[in-house]
Scaffold this active site. Structure first.
Site, short mmCIF file in Angstrom:
data_model
loop_
_atom_site.label_atom_id
_atom_site.label_comp_id
_atom_site.label_asym_id
_atom_site.label_seq_id
_atom_site.Cartn_x
_atom_site.Cartn_y
_atom_site.Cartn_z
N HIS A 1 0.83 -1.21 0.00
CA HIS A 1 0.00 0.00 0.00
C HIS A 1 0.86 1.26 0.00
CE1 HIS A 1 -3.56 -2.36 1.29
NE2 HIS A 1 -4.11 -1.48 0.49
N CYS B 1 3.51 -6.40 -19.50
CA CYS B 1 2.34 -5.81 -18.84
C CYS B 1 2.42 -5.89 -17.32
CB CYS B 1 1.05 -6.45 -19.34
SG CYS B 1 0.94 -8.20 -18.96
C1 PEP Z 1 1.97 -10.24 -14.01
O1 PEP Z 1 2.03 -11.32 -13.43
O2 PEP Z 1 2.96 -9.49 -14.20
C2 PEP Z 1 0.67 -9.76 -14.51
C3 PEP Z 1 0.59 -8.68 -15.26
O3 PEP Z 1 -0.44 -10.43 -14.10
P1 PEP Z 1 -1.10 -10.21 -12.65
O4 PEP Z 1 -0.36 -9.11 -11.95
O5 PEP Z 1 -2.53 -9.90 -12.89
O6 PEP Z 1 -0.88 -11.55 -12.02
#
Ligand code: PEP
Ligand code: MG
Length: 557
Positions: free
Chosen positions: A191, A489
């Protein structure tokens, strides 16, 4: 100033930027009296009322702060206020008081029982432990007649130091006086980091030696390299801060699209969880959606929504970016993201269990129905060949089966690179699908065998770890060879310095929280593609995360 007063200590930098101001520690938490009293029968009802009044005051105060706040801060404060009124917790405290314990001791004992239960359940529940302990501290302080623990107030700029910060503390921070946040615990996804990012103040977490910094000492905080410097010449510190103010001004006015200094366009995309977030992202400089986390639409859904219902939800996201790239991810239920209708049994080790694409084996047809829904949403919104990717793929067979299901429906299939197995066999996997998207949050967790939620392991769950960078390079190289896109991502894409390195490694797009886009865009504008490539070569020679970051900063920082 002598050398003994000059030192630098390190942690994990989670929000870039410089700050220079006197260090101030958060107020201590109350210590309930060690000795419990045995209450007379006749005093117990009044004691229950005393507890209820204290919890009521704490809940009210937090609610009032929630109403005065906005965004994430309001949500965090509201959720913490809700905990102060939690019926189960109240009942547990009351029961102990009625059996003769004083309110302070009963509050502590009931809280520890809940903490143990949350930790047994793990995942998101375990994350609530900090909130619960925070509520405990506030209620006990109220019972003892002590001031509410937490953030000190100040009229002058300070750097706030803390062992750890409770969500409710971070949510009340005033960026006009608090210039940086530094904690001994906490990780990149804590957080503390999220709120610091929202407020735009530099933040460093997991600084083991933080206790060496004495109250009132001026400190220079470098949120990029995660360094806390004591004894630095004020003029030198000021130079860094002034340059940083110019950088932040550039971020404020950045209008996109992203280009490197030599004019190479970089696709900066948004991570979203529903139609509302996608519409909000469309108001920013995001050029599309790089990750639509569909599981976040269904946190409360007890039964699987019909194809039509799902198609309507997905359609909202497609509609927010007409004619642009939108990458939909199939359900990544399980582990820290439970989805009630996906219905899988309790597991000992859920991060390594039945999550993501593996759910298909125990929920026959669920994945195909989701693909039907996405295909319908695409058709309804005039999208020709939607991009859809599967999470948590770890075998080529899974990738092949997923690609077949997607192609049957006119969908362009991709997979996430979250498990090291995929990066290690990147060419073979990429032969099956149209694109990769690297989820650096999970890729780091699985490469370093370190729970991404764990504060004490924050130095391990750092995408700058050279082993993670090497795996990213393998995935990106496979993409270059096959002429297929490889995006990132995970949180790594939102780190401006790392974003440049990712580009240099051969990554073709970066997807992140929309608020992170301008800072990445500004940094990309300061470097050429050749510099990014040179930095990529350099980080692959590093032995540690700090070394990798320092090498990159040296070339492109
Ligand atoms: C990741 O694992 O980097 C991802 C983008 O998926 P999540 O954070 O939703 O697990
Ligand atoms: Mg993931």
């Amino acid at each position: 100033m002598t050398d003994s007063f000059s030192f630098v200590i390190h942690g994990t930098g989670v929000v870039p930027g410089y700050a220079y101001a006197p260090a101030v520690w958060t107020k201590a938490r109350p210590t309930p009296p060690v000795q419990d009293r045995v209450l007379d029968e006749s005093a117990r009802e009044a004691e229950v009322a005393r507890f209820a009044a204290a919890a009521g005051v704490v809940g009210e105060r937090l609610s009032a702060r929630a109403s005065a706040a906005t965004g994430v801060a309001a949500e965090v404060l509201g959720a913490t206020a809700g905990l102060a009124r939690d019926r189960g917790w109240h009942r547990a405290v009351q029961k102990l008081i009625k059996s003769g314990h004083a309110a302070e001791a009963a509050t502590s004992s009931a809280t520890e029982d809940f903490v143990a239960m949350f930790q047994r359940v793990g995942g998101l529940m375990a994350e609530r432990v900090t909130d619960l302990r925070d509520i405990h501290d506030r209620v006990v302080a109220e019972l003892l007649g002590e001031p509410e623990p937490g953030i000190p107030t100040s009229d002058v700029p300070i750097v706030l130091l803390a062992h750890d910060l409770a969500p409710a503390d971070t949510a009340g921070l005033d960026p006009s006086t608090i210039r940086a946040l530094v904690t001994r615990l906490g990780g990149p996804t804590s957080h503390t980091a999220i709120i610091a990012r929202q407020l735009g103040i530099p933040c460093v977490v997991a600084v083991e030696e933080l206790r060496r910094v004495i109250e009132g000492t001026p400190v220079l905080v470098d949120g990029t390299l995660g360094a806390i410097e004591v004894g630095v010449e004020p003029a030198v510190a000021q130079e860094h801060v002034t340059a940083d103010i110019a950088r932040r001004d550039a971020i404020r006015v950045w209008a996109g699209p992203a280009r490197t200094a030599d004019g190479v366009h970089v696709d900066l995309l948004a991570n979203v969880q529903d139609g509302a977030a996608a519409r909000a992202a469309a108001e920013t400089q995001a050029e599309g959606i790089g990750l639509f986390r569909t599981e976040l639409c269904f946190f409360a859904a007890q039964t699987e929504p019909s194809v039509d219902e799902q198609a309507a939800l997905y359609g909202q996201v497609l509609a927010a970016f007409p004619g642009r790239k939108v990458v939909v991810r199939t359900l990544d239920a399980g582990s820290d993201k439970p989805v009630p209708f996906a219905n899988h049994a309790k597991e000992e080790n859920p991060a390594l269990g039945v999550r993501g694409i593996r759910l298909d084996a125990i929920n026959k047809g669920m994945l195909e129905r989701q693909l039907d829904s996405i295909a319908k949403a695409a058709k309804d919104n005039g999208v020709d060949r939607p991009w859809v990717m599967a999470p948590m793929v770890s075998t080529v067979d899974e990738a092949r089966a997923f690609a077949a299901m997607a192609r049957q429906r006119g969908i362009s299939p991709g997979i996430m690179v979250e498990v090291p197995a995929v990066a290690l066999l990147a060419d073979t996997f990429l032969a099956e699908v149209d694109f990769f998207s690297i989820g650096t949050n999970d890729l780091t967790q699985y490469t370093l065998a370190a729970d991404r939620m764990s504060s004490p392991l924050a130095t391990l769950t750092d995408p700058w770890q050279p082993a993670v960078l090497r795996l990213i390079q393998m995935a990106a190289a496979a993409g270059e060879k096959a002429g297929k896109p490889v995006g990132v991502c995970g949180e790594a894409a939102a780190d401006p310095l790392l974003a440049c390195v990712l580009l240099g490694l051969g990554v073709t797009s970066l997807s992140m929280a929309p608020t992170a886009i301008p800072a990445v865009g500004v940094q990309l504008a300061t470097v050429t593609l050749a510099q990014c490539r040179a930095a990529a070569v350099e980080v692959l020679r590093a032995a540690t995360a700090a070394d990798a970051k320092a090498r990159a900063a040296e070339l492109i920082g």
